[in-house]
Scaffold this active site. Structure first.
Site, mmCIF file in Angstrom:
data_model
loop_
_atom_site.group_PDB
_atom_site.id
_atom_site.type_symbol
_atom_site.label_atom_id
_atom_site.label_comp_id
_atom_site.label_asym_id
_atom_site.label_seq_id
_atom_site.Cartn_x
_atom_site.Cartn_y
_atom_site.Cartn_z
ATOM 1 N N HIS A 252 -2.499 2.141 -5.873
ATOM 2 C CA HIS A 252 -3.163 0.921 -5.399
ATOM 3 C C HIS A 252 -3.430 -0.047 -6.549
ATOM 4 C CE1 HIS A 252 -4.680 -0.734 -1.660
ATOM 5 N NE2 HIS A 252 -5.700 -1.248 -2.319
ATOM 6 N N LYS B 108 -2.026 -1.933 7.576
ATOM 7 C CA LYS B 108 -3.443 -1.723 7.844
ATOM 8 C C LYS B 108 -3.924 -2.709 8.902
ATOM 9 C CE LYS B 108 -7.862 -1.147 5.458
ATOM 10 N NZ LYS B 108 -8.544 -1.220 4.147
ATOM 11 N N ARG C 170 -0.814 -2.604 -6.603
ATOM 12 C CA ARG C 170 -1.041 -3.661 -5.600
ATOM 13 C C ARG C 170 -2.029 -4.692 -6.149
ATOM 14 N NH1 ARG C 170 -1.251 -4.906 0.050
ATOM 15 N NH2 ARG C 170 -3.348 -5.422 0.806
ATOM 16 N N TYR D 215 -9.752 -11.403 -6.484
ATOM 17 C CA TYR D 215 -8.813 -11.423 -7.610
ATOM 18 C C TYR D 215 -9.060 -12.606 -8.539
ATOM 19 C CZ TYR D 215 -6.511 -7.801 -4.970
ATOM 20 O OH TYR D 215 -6.246 -6.643 -4.289
ATOM 21 N N HIS E 165 -4.305 -9.606 4.185
ATOM 22 C CA HIS E 165 -5.760 -9.650 4.336
ATOM 23 C C HIS E 165 -6.148 -10.532 5.520
ATOM 24 C CE1 HIS E 165 -6.516 -8.615 -0.190
ATOM 25 N NE2 HIS E 165 -6.259 -7.547 0.545
ATOM 26 N N ARG F 149 0.865 -1.175 0.000
ATOM 27 C CA ARG F 149 0.000 0.000 0.000
ATOM 28 C C ARG F 149 0.904 1.228 0.000
ATOM 29 N NH1 ARG F 149 -2.168 -3.511 3.956
ATOM 30 N NH2 ARG F 149 -4.275 -4.276 3.473
#
Length: 479
Positions: A424, A360, A427, A459, A450, A335
């Site tokens: 982003h 995050k 990413r 994805y 995640h 990120r």
């Protein structure tokens, strides 16, 4: 006009400004002249030349560089970017052209400098007699002949006084924007750009509560914005917040959605208001009853491998730092906030890994360090800096995310990529291309950081690996 070769002097970080250093590229014309001088020492471990910081040494260096090489001392006067009093440089938080009464006002720019070994703030502005008289009247500011401007201490209390005294005269702004740890100062600073004089501000104790709970700076600013949008709604602007009901909140969000508000923004508002009303003592009622809009199911936008190559090629031709930044965003799936906070000790070249600290969700994780840039990256990070960041900004400290967004758009346009490219998106491309290469989804989830595999599974809807093998019915007509 042909650009002259230049060397850039920096202070040696451990020398307390008694020694300076410079680097030379392999093809730099000064390389053939630097050996055999007692006043100039080569440090092999750091790949740089060092010398005493004195008039005599500088004169010898300039003589050595004559007639075609320039000696640049700009970085000897650059300012550190960490503020005391709870402020440090970050992206600007507000529009700098709209005043509190809705009219255009001049700007008083505050900028950090190193003055006599201390971090100070210098103030510059397009000449205005009212601003000059106001600054002259402040006991904490002094006129400095060297800088030809007013100079003051690095103190949040001074900033508050200036914001108050400048009301209706000018706006206080910072050359690189600020991240404010003093929540009261944050309120005063952002209130300068409010168009209405009766606009309510979010409670300082609520902002301090979020700060104490270790919410990210971006979340604090976002929740503040969402709460102030709500409490200044005309339907209850004159009501006590304790009188607002859950049905009021739900109706507010429904109206927002009907006017085209995105579900992502409304979700942020729901989260902010839940926390806010919990802080006010209405948490049990609100937490169970505030409704959320149905989430939009949007697929992430990705670049093809050819587009990534074209983007990197354009960056590599123009700027080494920009190229390395793009390679880490894409090759490590970082990120943008994780990249600009990356420290040198977070790189583990022997393992070809990057340690992402407090990403995050305040989680640590490891991701990939592309092996094909290791040599270039290690050569680049030999440059020491005060903060130890892999990529530092123009004046030191953390690099600006806005700068990254800007140069990505520039290189994408130059590469002929006909879509709006964002950091982003690199990413997303990282994850999609790994999936298409056969990487297990669980590993991709781990690399991206995640919490849930469902987040990573999106994805699979973007990857062309399996879908590309399906034959279209239109192609079956002739068979």
């Amino acid at each position: 006009m042909e650009k002259k070769a230049t060397i850039y002097l920096n202070f040696c970080e451990e020398s307390n400004k008694e020694r300076v250093y410079f680097w030379l590229k392999a093809v730099h014309p000064l390389r053939s002249k630097v050996t055999g001088h007692a006043w100039l020492e080569f440090k092999a471990d750091r790949g740089r030349w060092e010398m005493d910081y004195s008039d005599h040494s500088l004169q010898l260096l300039r003589q050595l560089c004559l007639p075609d090489i320039l000696v640049n001392t700009y970085y000897l006067n650059r300012e550190p970017v960490t503020y005391s009093s709870g402020c440090k440089v970050l992206k600007p938080l507000s529009n700098n052209t709209v005043g509190g009464d809705g009219t255009d006002l001049p700007t008083l720019w505050a900028m950090p400098i190193v003055h006599e070994g201390h971090t100070m703030i210098r103030y510059s502005f397009s000449y205005s007699k009212p601003i000059y008289r106001l600054l002259k009247a402040q006991a904490f500011l002094k006129w400095n002949e060297s800088y030809r401007c007013f100079v003051g201490n690095n103190d949040s209390g001074d900033f508050k006084v200036l914001i108050r005294e400048l009301k209706g005269i000018a706006l206080l702004n910072f050359r690189k924007g600020i991240e404010i740890r003093d929540m009261e100062l944050l309120q005063h600073y952002q209130a300068q750009w409010d168009k209405g004089s009766h606009r309510k501000s979010c409670q300082v104790d609520f902002l301090e509560m979020m700060q104490a709970r270790n919410y990210s700076d971006r979340t604090v600013v976002t929740y503040k914005k969402m709460i102030e949008r709500f409490i200044n709604d005309r339907r209850w602007v004159d009501r006590n917040m304790g009188e607002v009901t859950v049905s009021d909140i739900n109706q507010y969000h429904e109206d927002w959605a009907s006017r085209g508000g995105s579900s992502a923004s409304i979700h942020q508002s729901v989260n902010a208001l839940r926390l806010y009303f919990t802080h006010l003592g209405k948490g049990k009622l609100v937490l169970n009853a505030i409704s959320r809009p149905k989430k939009e199911k949007k697929l992430p936008k990705v670049l093809s491998k050819e587009e990534v190559k074209a983007l990197l090629k354009k960056a590599g031709m123009e700027n080494e730092k920009h190229y390395l930044i793009l390679m880490l965003l894409y090759g490590g799936g970082l990120r943008i906030g994780e990249l600009i906070r990356l420290k040198k000790e977070d790189l583990e070249p022997d393992r070809k890994m990057i340690r992402v600290k407090q990403g995050k969700g305040k989680k640590d994780r490891y991701t990939l360090l592309p092996s094909n840039i290791l040599e270039r990256l290690q050569r680049y990070i030999r440059r020491p800096d005060e903060g130890g960041y892999v990529f530092e900004g123009q004046f030191g400290g953390m690099y600006s995310s806005g700068s990254i967004q800007q140069f990505i758009r520039k290189y994408a346009g130059a590469a002929g990529i006909g879509k709006r490219v964002t950091p982003h998106m690199l990413r997303h491309s990282f994850a999609t291309h790994l999936l298409e290469a056969g990487t297990d989804l669980r590993y991709i989830q781990q690399l991206l950081g995640h919490n849930s595999s469902k987040t990573t599974e999106i994805y699979t809807h973007v990857s062309s690996k399996q879908l590309g093998q399906i034959v279209s019915p239109g192609d079956m007509l002739d068979s």
